[in-house]
Design an enzyme around this catalytic site. Structure first.
Site, short mmCIF file in Angstrom:
data_model
loop_
_atom_site.label_atom_id
_atom_site.label_comp_id
_atom_site.label_asym_id
_atom_site.label_seq_id
_atom_site.Cartn_x
_atom_site.Cartn_y
_atom_site.Cartn_z
N ARG A 306 -42.89 -83.79 -19.03
CA ARG A 306 -42.24 -84.41 -20.70
C ARG A 306 -42.58 -86.00 -20.00
NH1 ARG A 306 -37.50 -81.09 -21.99
NH2 ARG A 306 -38.18 -79.55 -22.41
N ARG A 449 -37.28 -82.55 -15.42
CA ARG A 449 -36.87 -81.39 -15.79
C ARG A 449 -38.07 -80.66 -16.77
NH1 ARG A 449 -33.92 -78.97 -19.93
NH2 ARG A 449 -34.43 -81.41 -21.25
N ALA A 454 -32.77 -76.26 -18.00
CA ALA A 454 -31.71 -76.78 -18.88
C ALA A 454 -30.54 -75.51 -19.13
CB ALA A 454 -31.19 -77.30 -19.91
#
Ligand code: ADP
Length: 584
Positions: A306, A449, A454
């Site tokens: 990301r 992450r 998550a």
């Protein structure tokens, strides 16, 4: 609507109940439980269910007027290694590979003990979720993952709303009290141990005494002042977060001596639809979508992590990109079909017409697509070395585009915990009675992450926080619970006088899944009830309309209220139906 808005607790009726447990005159009303959980997102609701199942009395405080937090927005899935769903799909995977992927994705900044606990308990979290009623039978490929391990519902259903709905139903079934509009403001500490908290309930001070507190307040992505304090370069960034993500839990924990970790590690999601700030899951790319700039050219491997994607997009014209997909990708994902219904996806009968609508050079976009389809056929992307999510090409018209740019998405830093979810102090010691789980904690994701981690985090550590806090609380001696009476939630009452004609009316509006019909009752000029006669909408999405929008219409006697974000079409349909009914 009768009985369905049980979690909406009206201030007045509860204050009567509260007054029963008030101490001396003038003191804040007091409750008493074994475990109090702050925040009714995924981690908090999971912790509450586990704590109750372990024998503790539990209450949850949620500062917003609805449950779900950021969790309800989670669009990807839940990463788990070695699960039954993977085995059924013939996918070989192991916690060791998940550990390696997570550490590599997090640039080795993660806390290895937390990552190990996460991976080793991820498959058990899947089993637990299935046991409490969630469909997580489909497994998809996520970016940064060696193996397909992102679990979600059949047809690529958005995980967040169904997860929140199942957790909520389980809380209701067990009779766990959720106080909405209840904002925890301060932890109570005695002799170093945390013994409860202070809160504002509908703005009125209350106290909850307990043997343990679980902080599950989520991150601080909606608190620009706070994220800019740690990351000045993000000033002015939009956010994908719900507005309650303001970092309260971190501030409260620091006030009792908690350490924090990685506070400047803030993830910007690269593919956030520009007009609505809806996250477009990376599984869209995993299914084969490509990303182009305003000039119609690819500029990066779409399966990069990301952070790499965010900075690549910010270097393009207008700091935006377009995800390009075909009918095959659209058909493969329910989430995309919902996004299309939301009106945030552009369609073109051919790649050229799509390009024209987007103001992209048509010849260039057609060439980009042809080059990509050849790379898929050759199984080699010479331009950007993309290696996954290229099983099938993009050749089934019509084509679709989603305009995306990065926004603050996840705050990876937060309260320092150990694998037992005990909060660790700045002196390196555990703070007795204090537990934390979910986005409010730091260390699980390190510097970046991975998508799907998550939801794994909130489930694995939410369960752990519930079990550990209950064991600790009960070890201190069971507290006799003093909870507000389990009163039937009252129907919403008008706060102001309406100006309508008395009677019962039927009206229709067009929602996501078809025509819905309402019966509106007007008495003495005011709307006093709105019942759903026909309701084809998805229950998880519609819940907030029923629990927040409709009561607010009755309280305010207004039909120009804001729609519920994430349930725009359903909200508009109800408003349209009520207007149609009353128009008669
Ligand atoms: P996670 O993914 O870690 O579960 P979420 O964002 O889904 O986090 O949920 C956190 C919840 O905590 C949200 O519903 C948010 O409104 C709630 N919350 C945040 N601060 C407070 C507070 N001070 N008191 C009560 N609830 C809070």
């Amino acid at each position: 609507m009768q009985g369905k808005n049980r979690v909406i607790v009206l201030a007045l009726s509860l204050f009567f109940a509260l007054s029963l447990c008030v101490g001396a005159a003038g003191e804040a009303p007091r409750y008493q439980v074994d475990v109090v959980v702050i925040g009714a997102g995924g981690a908090g609701m999971t912790a509450a269910i586990e704590a109750l199942d372990a024998g503790a009395s539990v209450i949850i405080l949620e500062k917003m007027s609805m449950v779900g937090g950021n969790t309800v927005r989670a669009s990807g899935g839940l990463n788990a290694a070695g699960s039954a769903s993977q085995k059924a799909a013939g996918i070989e995977d192991s916690p060791e590979v998940m550990i390696q992927d997570t550490m590599k994705g997090g640039k080795e900044k993660n806390d290895p003990a937390l990552v190990r606990y996460l991976a080793e308990h991820s498959a058990a979290a899947i089993d637990w979720l299935i046991a409490i009623g969630l469909d997580v039978s489909e497994v998809a490929q996520g970016a940064g993952a060696t193996n397909a391990r992102m679990h979600r519902g059949k047809g690529g259903a958005i995980i967040g709303s169904s997860l929140v709905q199942v957790l909520r139903e389980n809380l209701e079934k067990r009779g766990v009290k959720v106080l909405l509009n209840a904002q925890a403001t301060e932890l109570i500490q005695e002799d170093g141990a945390v013994k409860g908290l202070k809160a504002l309930y509908h703005g009125v001070p209350i106290e909850v005494r307990s043997n343990a507190v679980v902080i599950a307040t989520g991150g601080f992505g909606a608190n620009e002042e706070m994220f800019v304090k740690y990351r000045p370069d993000l000033a002015g960034f939009k956010t994908t977060n719900h507005k309650g993500a303001t970092g309260d839990g971190i501030v409260m924990a620091e006030a009792v001596g908690a350490a924090t970790v990685d506070m400047s590690e803030i993830q910007t999601n690269p593919t956030v639809e520009v007009s609505s700030t809806t996250v477009i899951s990376e599984s869209v790319r995993g299914k084969g979508a490509i990303m182009v700039n305003q000039e119609g050219a690819r500029f990066v491997s779409e399966m990069q992590t990301r952070d790499v994607l965010s900075s690549a997009i910010l270097q393009q014209t207008d700091k935006i990109a377009y995800l390009i997909l075909d009918q095959r990708v659209m058909d493969s994902m329910k989430a995309l079909q919902d996004n299309y219904a939301q009106g945030i996806i552009t369609k073109g009968d051919s790649i050229e017409t799509l390009a024209q609508t987007l103001n992209i050079d048509a010849a260039q976009l057609a060439e980009t697509l042809a080059t990509w389809n050849k790379a898929v056929a050759d199984k080699k992307d010479t331009a950007f070395e993309r290696a996954t999510g290229m099983d099938e090409d993009l050749s089934q018209a019509p084509y679709y585009a989603i305009k995306v740019s990065p926004a603050v998405h996840h705050t990876m830093g937060g309260i320092k915990i150990n694998p037992e979810t005990q909060v660790v102090s700045t002196q390196g010691e555990v703070i007795n009675g204090l537990y934390a789980a979910g986005e409010v904690t730091g260390g699980v994701h390190g510097a970046n992450r991975l998508g799907g981690n998550a939801v794994a985090d909130i489930e694995v550590f939410g369960r752990q926080a519930g079990q550990q806090s209950a064991a600790f609380a009960l070890g201190m001696g069971k507290l006799e619970a003093v909870l507000p009476a389990q009163e039937e939630a009252g129907e919403a009452q008008p706060d102001v006088q309406g100006n309508f004609k008395d009677g019962e009316y039927l009206g229709e509006g067009k929602g996501n899944n078809g025509i819905l019909q309402v019966k509106v009752t007007v008495k003495e000029g005011s709307i006093v009830s709105v019942e759903m006669v026909k309701n084809p909408e998805t229950a998880g999405i519609f819940a907030a309309v029923e629990e927040v929008l409709i009561p607010n219409i009755i309280k305010t006697q207004r039909l120009d209220l804001d729609v519920i974000s994430g349930a725009t079409n359903s909200s508009n349909a109800v408003l349209e139906a009520i207007k149609a009914a009353i128009g008669k």
